[in-house]
Design an enzyme around this catalytic site. Structure first.
Site, PDB file in Angstrom:
ATOM      1  N   ARG A 131      18.434  32.727  56.532  1.00 42.79           N
ATOM      2  CA  ARG A 131      18.796  32.023  55.298  1.00 42.79           C
ATOM      3  C   ARG A 131      18.510  32.865  54.065  1.00 42.79           C
ATOM      4  O   ARG A 131      19.263  32.836  53.093  1.00 42.79           O
ATOM      5  CB  ARG A 131      18.042  30.689  55.223  1.00 42.79           C
ATOM      6  CG  ARG A 131      18.645  29.637  56.165  1.00 42.79           C
ATOM      7  CD  ARG A 131      17.662  28.543  56.515  1.00 42.79           C
ATOM      8  NE  ARG A 131      17.219  27.788  55.366  1.00 42.79           N
ATOM      9  CZ  ARG A 131      16.057  27.141  55.305  1.00 42.79           C
ATOM     10  NH1 ARG A 131      15.225  27.153  56.333  1.00 42.79           N
ATOM     11  NH2 ARG A 131      15.737  26.479  54.231  1.00 42.79           N
ATOM     12  N   ARG A 174       6.479  23.972  55.018  1.00 41.57           N
ATOM     13  CA  ARG A 174       7.082  22.775  54.416  1.00 41.57           C
ATOM     14  C   ARG A 174       7.113  21.615  55.407  1.00 41.57           C
ATOM     15  O   ARG A 174       7.411  21.787  56.577  1.00 41.57           O
ATOM     16  CB  ARG A 174       8.516  23.105  53.973  1.00 41.57           C
ATOM     17  CG  ARG A 174       9.318  21.873  53.575  1.00 41.57           C
ATOM     18  CD  ARG A 174      10.500  22.191  52.701  1.00 41.57           C
ATOM     19  NE  ARG A 174      11.536  22.962  53.366  1.00 41.57           N
ATOM     20  CZ  ARG A 174      12.617  23.428  52.743  1.00 41.57           C
ATOM     21  NH1 ARG A 174      12.777  23.228  51.442  1.00 41.57           N
ATOM     22  NH2 ARG A 174      13.511  24.128  53.399  1.00 41.57           N
ATOM     23  N   ARG A 234      11.457  20.573  59.258  1.00 40.75           N
ATOM     24  CA  ARG A 234      12.897  20.772  59.429  1.00 40.75           C
ATOM     25  C   ARG A 234      13.153  21.797  60.525  1.00 40.75           C
ATOM     26  O   ARG A 234      12.458  22.792  60.612  1.00 40.75           O
ATOM     27  CB  ARG A 234      13.507  21.265  58.108  1.00 40.75           C
ATOM     28  CG  ARG A 234      13.958  20.134  57.208  1.00 40.75           C
ATOM     29  CD  ARG A 234      14.328  20.603  55.833  1.00 40.75           C
ATOM     30  NE  ARG A 234      15.284  21.710  55.806  1.00 40.75           N
ATOM     31  CZ  ARG A 234      15.817  22.202  54.689  1.00 40.75           C
ATOM     32  NH1 ARG A 234      15.499  21.664  53.519  1.00 40.75           N
ATOM     33  NH2 ARG A 234      16.652  23.204  54.734  1.00 40.75           N
ATOM     34  N   ARG A 257      27.015  27.721  46.440  1.00 42.92           N
ATOM     35  CA  ARG A 257      26.272  28.792  47.091  1.00 42.92           C
ATOM     36  C   ARG A 257      27.136  30.036  47.295  1.00 42.92           C
ATOM     37  O   ARG A 257      26.638  31.030  47.817  1.00 42.92           O
ATOM     38  CB  ARG A 257      25.799  28.321  48.465  1.00 42.92           C
ATOM     39  CG  ARG A 257      24.341  27.884  48.529  1.00 42.92           C
ATOM     40  CD  ARG A 257      24.131  27.290  49.901  1.00 42.92           C
ATOM     41  NE  ARG A 257      22.792  27.370  50.415  1.00 42.92           N
ATOM     42  CZ  ARG A 257      21.888  26.391  50.338  1.00 42.92           C
ATOM     43  NH1 ARG A 257      22.151  25.298  49.681  1.00 42.92           N
ATOM     44  NH2 ARG A 257      20.721  26.528  50.917  1.00 42.92           N
ATOM     45  N   LYS A 307      13.309  24.194  44.551  1.00 43.06           N
ATOM     46  CA  LYS A 307      14.414  23.465  43.918  1.00 43.06           C
ATOM     47  C   LYS A 307      14.305  21.956  44.171  1.00 43.06           C
ATOM     48  O   LYS A 307      14.376  21.160  43.241  1.00 43.06           O
ATOM     49  CB  LYS A 307      15.771  23.957  44.458  1.00 43.06           C
ATOM     50  CG  LYS A 307      16.031  25.430  44.235  1.00 43.06           C
ATOM     51  CD  LYS A 307      17.391  25.845  44.763  1.00 43.06           C
ATOM     52  CE  LYS A 307      17.560  25.691  46.268  1.00 43.06           C
ATOM     53  NZ  LYS A 307      16.688  26.567  47.079  1.00 43.06           N
TER      54      LYS A 307
HETATM   55  P1  ADP Z   1      16.947  24.952  51.108  1.00 48.93           P
HETATM   56  O1  ADP Z   1      16.525  23.733  50.318  1.00 48.93           O
HETATM   57  O2  ADP Z   1      15.882  25.463  51.965  1.00 48.93           O
HETATM   58  O3  ADP Z   1      17.581  26.004  50.243  1.00 48.93           O
HETATM   59  P2  ADP Z   1      19.248  23.350  51.862  1.00 48.93           P
HETATM   60  O4  ADP Z   1      18.719  22.017  52.245  1.00 48.93           O
HETATM   61  O5  ADP Z   1      19.809  23.494  50.501  1.00 48.93           O
HETATM   62  O6  ADP Z   1      18.102  24.434  52.112  1.00 48.93           O
HETATM   63  O7  ADP Z   1      20.365  23.802  52.895  1.00 48.93           O
HETATM   64  C1  ADP Z   1      20.186  23.706  54.289  1.00 48.93           C
HETATM   65  C2  ADP Z   1      21.414  24.218  55.014  1.00 48.93           C
HETATM   66  O8  ADP Z   1      22.559  23.392  54.702  1.00 48.93           O
HETATM   67  C3  ADP Z   1      21.863  25.632  54.660  1.00 48.93           C
HETATM   68  O9  ADP Z   1      21.157  26.619  55.397  1.00 48.93           O
HETATM   69  C4  ADP Z   1      23.349  25.587  55.036  1.00 48.93           C
HETATM   70  O10 ADP Z   1      23.533  25.673  56.441  1.00 48.93           O
HETATM   71  C5  ADP Z   1      23.736  24.166  54.620  1.00 48.93           C
HETATM   72  N1  ADP Z   1      24.213  24.123  53.205  1.00 48.93           N
HETATM   73  C6  ADP Z   1      23.615  23.460  52.177  1.00 48.93           C
HETATM   74  N2  ADP Z   1      24.319  23.611  51.043  1.00 48.93           N
HETATM   75  C7  ADP Z   1      25.398  24.383  51.348  1.00 48.93           C
HETATM   76  C8  ADP Z   1      26.493  24.915  50.608  1.00 48.93           C
HETATM   77  N3  ADP Z   1      26.625  24.684  49.271  1.00 48.93           N
HETATM   78  N4  ADP Z   1      27.401  25.673  51.268  1.00 48.93           N
HETATM   79  C9  ADP Z   1      27.296  25.906  52.586  1.00 48.93           C
HETATM   80  N5  ADP Z   1      26.285  25.462  53.329  1.00 48.93           N
HETATM   81  C10 ADP Z   1      25.332  24.702  52.744  1.00 48.93           C
HETATM   82  P1  ADP Z   2      13.825  24.509  48.052  1.00 54.28           P
HETATM   83  O1  ADP Z   2      14.457  23.145  47.817  1.00 54.28           O
HETATM   84  O2  ADP Z   2      14.115  25.460  46.937  1.00 54.28           O
HETATM   85  O3  ADP Z   2      14.152  25.084  49.388  1.00 54.28           O
HETATM   86  P2  ADP Z   2      11.273  23.030  48.176  1.00 54.28           P
HETATM   87  O4  ADP Z   2      11.223  22.276  46.893  1.00 54.28           O
HETATM   88  O5  ADP Z   2      11.566  22.259  49.392  1.00 54.28           O
HETATM   89  O6  ADP Z   2      12.244  24.323  48.022  1.00 54.28           O
HETATM   90  O7  ADP Z   2       9.864  23.783  48.349  1.00 54.28           O
HETATM   91  C1  ADP Z   2       9.594  24.599  49.491  1.00 54.28           C
HETATM   92  C2  ADP Z   2       8.137  24.392  49.917  1.00 54.28           C
HETATM   93  O8  ADP Z   2       7.267  24.997  48.935  1.00 54.28           O
HETATM   94  C3  ADP Z   2       7.709  22.927  49.990  1.00 54.28           C
HETATM   95  O9  ADP Z   2       6.825  22.784  51.084  1.00 54.28           O
HETATM   96  C4  ADP Z   2       7.012  22.654  48.658  1.00 54.28           C
HETATM   97  O10 ADP Z   2       5.989  21.678  48.797  1.00 54.28           O
HETATM   98  C5  ADP Z   2       6.413  24.012  48.321  1.00 54.28           C
HETATM   99  N1  ADP Z   2       6.446  24.315  46.874  1.00 54.28           N
HETATM  100  C6  ADP Z   2       7.402  23.942  45.966  1.00 54.28           C
HETATM  101  N2  ADP Z   2       7.100  24.415  44.729  1.00 54.28           N
HETATM  102  C7  ADP Z   2       5.941  25.106  44.864  1.00 54.28           C
HETATM  103  C8  ADP Z   2       5.105  25.831  43.939  1.00 54.28           C
HETATM  104  N3  ADP Z   2       5.434  25.954  42.635  1.00 54.28           N
HETATM  105  N4  ADP Z   2       3.983  26.413  44.436  1.00 54.28           N
HETATM  106  C9  ADP Z   2       3.670  26.305  45.753  1.00 54.28           C
HETATM  107  N5  ADP Z   2       4.397  25.636  46.659  1.00 54.28           N
HETATM  108  C10 ADP Z   2       5.528  25.036  46.234  1.00 54.28           C
END
Ligand code: ADP
Ligand code: ADP
Ligand code: ZN
Length: 216
Positions: A171, A127, A160, A88, A13
């Site tokens: 998660r 990541r 992270r 979420r 994302k």
């Molecule tokens: P990822 O990109 O791996 O999905 P995020 O950066 O979106 O992770 O979220 C990291 C953490 O921040 C989540 O595990 C949660 O603890 C918190 N968080 C983010 N967005 C929300 C939300 N909309 N509601 C509740 N907690 C959230």
């Molecule tokens: P999210 O925000 O959904 O948690 P990220 O965009 O941070 O996900 O991506 C998670 C990890 O996977 C990062 O290290 C990113 O570089 C890698 N990644 C993202 N898209 C792809 C893809 N299409 N194929 C392989 N690796 C990817």
């Protein structure tokens, strides 16, 4: 446009959100990024939420919704926005409907980035993120030119604290139980478009660009 990007943790994302925001010239609104900035800045909010992020639990809805309400009231959100990581939960989605309703607007498009669960653990534990500009890398799939250094700003790359095997497992579980049901909420309104998130990054973007163009 008012776009929501959905998908499990590690779906890509954030990676795609940067491209969408620049292509559509709209702000990228990520609750995860906002929360991490609050924690880094040692604000009152940051202190309140740090234990949730550390364990992979969701920050309470009331707190999260207020953060988004404030963000969407900023003038740059009036021309549109890209939501990443919010809503979420169903209560968050309902609150978002309320906030947008008050602004006289509504979501235009929900992109669902699909990736099989087996791939996600590897994506998240590999990541790496730039401390300075927030750019995302991967040890295998999006390798920086120099080890541990951001290609675009020279900043230091870090892992992270919630990208550990234990927290990631939690998660993914939270996503299945609390967030995946949201897709049906938006499917009922025919807002959801599916994207194959297992393709290479550039091809995922090509799919998304096509969907956005067909919309405009
Ligand atoms: P990822 O990109 O791996 O999905 P995020 O950066 O979106 O992770 O979220 C990291 C953490 O921040 C989540 O595990 C949660 O603890 C918190 N968080 C983010 N967005 C929300 C939300 N909309 N509601 C509740 N907690 C959230
Ligand atoms: P999210 O925000 O959904 O948690 P990220 O965009 O941070 O996900 O991506 C998670 C990890 O996977 C990062 O290290 C990113 O570089 C890698 N990644 C993202 N898209 C792809 C893809 N299409 N194929 C392989 N690796 C990817
Ligand atoms: Zn950087």
């Amino acid at each position: 446009m008012r776009i929501l990007i959905m998908g499990p943790p590690g779906a890509g994302k954030g990676t795609q959100a940067v491209r969408i925001a620049s292509f559509c010239e709209i702000p990228h609104v990520s609750t995860g990024d906002i929360f991490r900035a609050e924690i880094k800045g040692c604000t009152d909010l940051g202190r309140k939420i740090t234990s949730y992020l550390d364990t992979g639990k969701l920050v309470p809805d009331e707190v999260t919704v207020e953060v988004i309400r404030k963000r969407l009231q900023q003038p740059d959100s009036h021309k549109g926005f890209l939501l990443d990581g919010f809503p979420r939960t169903i209560p968050q989605a309902k609150a978002l409907d309320g906030i947008l309703g008050e602004m006289g607007s509504a979501l235009d498009l929900v992109l669902n980035i699909r990736v099989a669960p087996q791939a996600l653990l590897k994506r998240l534990t590999g990541r790496r993120v730039c401390r300075k500009c927030g750019a995302t890398y991967h040890l295998l799939y999006q390798v920086p030119q120099a080890d541990g250094v951001c290609d675009s700003c020279g900043g230091e790359l870090y892992q992270r604290s919630d990208d550990t095997v234990e927290t990631v497992t939690n998660r993914l579980d939270v996503y299945q139980k609390q967030t995946a049901p949201l897709l049906d909420y938006y499917r009922e309104r025919d807002l959801v478009r599916e994207v194959d998130g297992e393709l290479p990054i550039d091809q995922v973007w090509a799919e998304i660009e096509k969907l956005i163009r067909s919309f405009a």
